[in-house]
Write a protein that holds these residues in place. Structure first.
Motif, mmCIF file in Angstrom:
data_model
loop_
_atom_site.group_PDB
_atom_site.id
_atom_site.type_symbol
_atom_site.label_atom_id
_atom_site.label_comp_id
_atom_site.label_asym_id
_atom_site.label_seq_id
_atom_site.Cartn_x
_atom_site.Cartn_y
_atom_site.Cartn_z
ATOM 1 N N GLU A 171 1.009 4.186 -2.831
ATOM 2 C CA GLU A 171 0.455 5.507 -2.564
ATOM 3 C C GLU A 171 1.779 6.456 -2.792
ATOM 4 N N PHE A 175 -3.740 7.137 3.789
ATOM 5 C CA PHE A 175 -2.580 6.128 4.229
ATOM 6 C C PHE A 175 -2.544 6.155 5.771
ATOM 7 N N LEU A 200 -4.323 11.577 -0.078
ATOM 8 C CA LEU A 200 -3.526 10.158 -0.053
ATOM 9 C C LEU A 200 -2.917 10.018 1.248
ATOM 10 N N ARG A 232 0.898 -1.320 -0.199
ATOM 11 C CA ARG A 232 0.084 0.083 -0.121
ATOM 12 C C ARG A 232 1.041 1.121 -0.047
ATOM 13 N N GLN A 233 2.016 1.236 0.901
ATOM 14 C CA GLN A 233 2.839 2.486 1.005
ATOM 15 C C GLN A 233 3.443 2.534 -0.619
#
Length: 140
Positions: free
Chosen positions: A42, A63, A59, A38-39
């Motif tokens: 993003e 996050f 965003l 996910r990081q």
């Protein structure tokens, strides 16, 4: 037989602990991978939208929420694992203490039986000694 059962219970509890630890490590690895994936996604989106500060802020907020949720989930799973391990240890300790108590009681019964048998043997020996003395006196 009982000792074997206790050893089996100890091994079972240890196996359960090991399984729980392995499950925790697997879950932590999965969550870490998920977090990294996910990081990475993003970060790419942030690079592409660097000129649009509103999107960047959005965003970053998303996050943070996801990271907080994953951290909360991980903490929850760690707490549950710790509780399960603690409960398993309490059950094992209680089981072992019960067995120790039973063995101590059995040891005390055996000691009393030995004492009773020794006392009986002594009184029998004394009685036989007295009979022998009376027989010797009678024979004399």
């Amino acid at each position: 037989r009982e000792e074997y059962r206790l050893k089996l219970e100890v091994k079972t509890a240890e196996g359960e602990k090991d399984n729980a630890r392995a499950e925790q490590r697997g879950e932590e690895h999965r969550l870490t991978q998920l977090l990294c994936q996910r990081q990475a996604g993003e970060e790419q989106a942030l690079k592409q939208a660097a000129q649009q500060s509103e999107l960047v802020e959005s965003l970053q907020s998303i996050f943070k929420k996801e990271k907080d949720e994953l951290t909360r989930q991980l903490a929850h799973k760690q707490d549950a694992l710790a509780e399960a391990m603690s409960d398993g240890q309490r059950r094992l300790d209680a089981s072992l203490q019960t067995k120790v108590d039973e063995l101590a009681l059995e040891g005390e019964r055996l000691r009393q039986r030995l004492t009773d048998e020794q006392n009986h043997r002594r009184s029998t020996e004394e009685e036989l000694g007295e009979r022998s003395s009376r027989l010797e006196e009678t024979l004399d």
